[in-house]
Design an enzyme around this catalytic site. Sequence first.
Site, mmCIF file in Angstrom:
data_model
loop_
_atom_site.group_PDB
_atom_site.id
_atom_site.type_symbol
_atom_site.label_atom_id
_atom_site.label_comp_id
_atom_site.label_asym_id
_atom_site.label_seq_id
_atom_site.Cartn_x
_atom_site.Cartn_y
_atom_site.Cartn_z
ATOM 1 N N ARG A 194 -9.632 23.890 -49.184
ATOM 2 C CA ARG A 194 -10.135 22.561 -49.155
ATOM 3 C C ARG A 194 -11.355 22.074 -48.521
ATOM 4 O O ARG A 194 -11.839 23.077 -47.544
ATOM 5 C CB ARG A 194 -8.969 21.757 -48.254
ATOM 6 C CG ARG A 194 -7.637 21.880 -49.019
ATOM 7 C CD ARG A 194 -6.677 20.948 -47.963
ATOM 8 N NE ARG A 194 -6.741 19.411 -47.763
ATOM 9 C CZ ARG A 194 -6.007 18.643 -48.985
ATOM 10 N NH1 ARG A 194 -5.375 19.135 -49.980
ATOM 11 N NH2 ARG A 194 -6.326 17.301 -48.915
ATOM 12 N N CYS A 240 -10.423 8.845 -52.204
ATOM 13 C CA CYS A 240 -9.948 10.340 -52.268
ATOM 14 C C CYS A 240 -8.981 10.358 -53.636
ATOM 15 O O CYS A 240 -9.248 10.112 -54.521
ATOM 16 C CB CYS A 240 -9.321 10.714 -51.044
ATOM 17 S SG CYS A 240 -8.949 12.445 -50.562
ATOM 18 N N HIS A 278 -13.224 9.567 -45.761
ATOM 19 C CA HIS A 278 -12.021 9.031 -44.883
ATOM 20 C C HIS A 278 -13.237 8.454 -43.500
ATOM 21 O O HIS A 278 -14.213 8.632 -43.368
ATOM 22 C CB HIS A 278 -10.908 9.668 -44.486
ATOM 23 C CG HIS A 278 -10.399 10.088 -45.774
ATOM 24 N ND1 HIS A 278 -9.437 9.314 -46.250
ATOM 25 C CD2 HIS A 278 -10.276 11.361 -46.127
ATOM 26 C CE1 HIS A 278 -8.861 10.163 -47.285
ATOM 27 N NE2 HIS A 278 -9.140 11.298 -47.450
#
Lengths: 240, 466
Positions: A126, A92, A191
Amino acid sequence: MLSVCHLYPDLLNLYGDRGNVLAFLQRCRWRGIPVKLSEIKMGESIDFNQVDFLFLGGGSDREQNLMAAELEKHRDKLKEAVENGLVILSICGGYQLLGKFYRTINGEEIPGLGILDYYTVAGEERLIGNVTIEIELDGKTVKATGFENHGGRTYLGNIKPLGRVLAGYGNNGRDGTEGARYKNVFCSYLHGPLLPKNPEITDHLIKLALKHRGMEAELTPLDDTLENMANETMLKRMLK
Amino acid sequence: MRLCLSAAVIGGKISSLMSKLAGGRGSSLPGVVARRIYSRSLKKLASQIKSGVIMVTGTNGKTTTNNMIAKVLEAGGRRVIYNEEGANLITGITACFVRFSNITGSLDYDYASLEVDEASFPKVVKEVKPDIVVVTNFFRDQLDRYGELDKTVQVVKSALESLNDVTLILNADDPLAAQLGLLTGHKAVYYGIDRQEGTERAVAQTRESRFCPRCGTELHYSYYHYSQLGGYRCPSCHFKRPKPDVEGTDVSTVNGGYSTRVCFSEGCSSINLQTAGFYNLYNALAAFAVGRLLGLDNETVQAGLERYTPAIGRMERFRYRDKPCLLNLVKNPTGYNEGLATLLSIPGSKDVFMALNDNAADGRDISWIWDVDFEILARHLDELQSFTCSGTRAEEMALRLKYAGVPTSRITVIGDLESAITVSLQGEAETAYLFATYTALWPSQSILCRLAEKEEQHAVGMSSVS
């Protein structure tokens, strides 16, 4: 002895990414491979030659800026280590930082470390959700699952993606690529964390680290029933 | 206008009745219906509250703190409406007013005490003006819904800045909550817990804020209670833990609960809580501060706190045959770490149940379980007999335990909640301890109510005033 280095765990501790370090360490220990962890804090020096596996995660905006300033000091040594085959997993924000720049919503370009050939552009919404990708590891195709949550869209230059998106957004939600891969550097938005429920990737990184250290790289198989069950649950849900 | 309000209230009440007949809980549906019939329902209903509106926001402890405040006010003879079951979005808050209103849309209450979701806080204060706002703490929670923690703090801060004439009740021990006093310039009352000697608490936990929220320098801590709560100061800009106006000192555990001395400007008194969990002390201190601010005497505040019974899943106690069972809601790393500390504080052997769901209300990203210090369990395996993992992400929960060092032979994965709970209840350990994320909580509770007996809280001994 393998040496694992977690960069700035006190700053970059979002989204459970420390699980990646945990997975790497445990899978070494379960096989009797001696391994030690060093956690590098802000202001401390790093000798990349002593490291076999480097983990770089993401943080909140403020913390990420602090990290960027700190890593800038080590940039040249890090670039050299990358060229020499240091095994790195970068997730990320850490992934974005290794690239050329990050362009904010206002058009401002924040320079990255410029070690790898890609750049990131902030988007309005997002990109959030479960994600499944397909990766080639030693000629074998592996399906990995995770969770992505990023505002930036990353566009690759002259560099290979880590994998292909089967479900979810990936690098930018457009070109079907996910992450980036250069020599022994693995970058991803996943993640979850990525390594625990994708043990083939973890083992691949362990093998590369052993090779890099000049050690025997044959791994004893482990019982991965729970790992596979966790992965299967998400594959079934996402690839109906 | 009155007719619109009346129609909205009636519509809301009917929908509640229908939903209950259909077996639902109906906690926010009446709010949805009332707002659809008359969009100003909440504003009009809330304006009838006579003495004041209290809001409780923050990451953890909202429901418990709010229920404690309501009990304290009731003990002082005030008439209070409150969203007891934690429906804390704008619809749930509207529903709470609808429930307490009569069908003509009038309300006869002194106070409204409302827990409000952090992200909904700006929207709610546009319709209801609070007189007192309690901010409990800020921890990492459901990142996929809120974005990052900094943004959550920002959202609450901006909403507070838009208010006039409000008193803040802030947790002095949390730099993220405490800074709101300085940043907004509102009158602030601080509560906190003094340094505790000899309490062993996990140190390897994820801490949110190690950096000064004002200037970004790393904060110096002289002690930690848990997560980032403790005694801190900034070496460069001198931001530091404010001296609490209401402070807990000399904390001790008594019969599975907590007792503490509480000191404030005029002296000290004490409170006894019949609830496990160190964090509940903070909730009680916040309620204590509200009670004092509203002019209640110490005895009344104490009586109210002792009248508090935990809401669903906040350390609810059950008994299966002779085996005590505890149900613990978990939502984020800090709450889970505190839950694990509570589990390990119970003497004797334990069967552990862990339900992990990833529905929207739980947070769809379950990565946060990797920030929980489950490694602590591997150091106490002699007293932990079995681990049963359940919920939509049961396998992932089991995997987390495996990497924490729990032997896989003690871990069972059973997706179905009822079968999994049964296994834990029937385990050979002396106590069953059940963790559940938000959407697993209600089904787990109703399964427990069916299989086991709900235990009432014990009567509390007289507390001393000094």
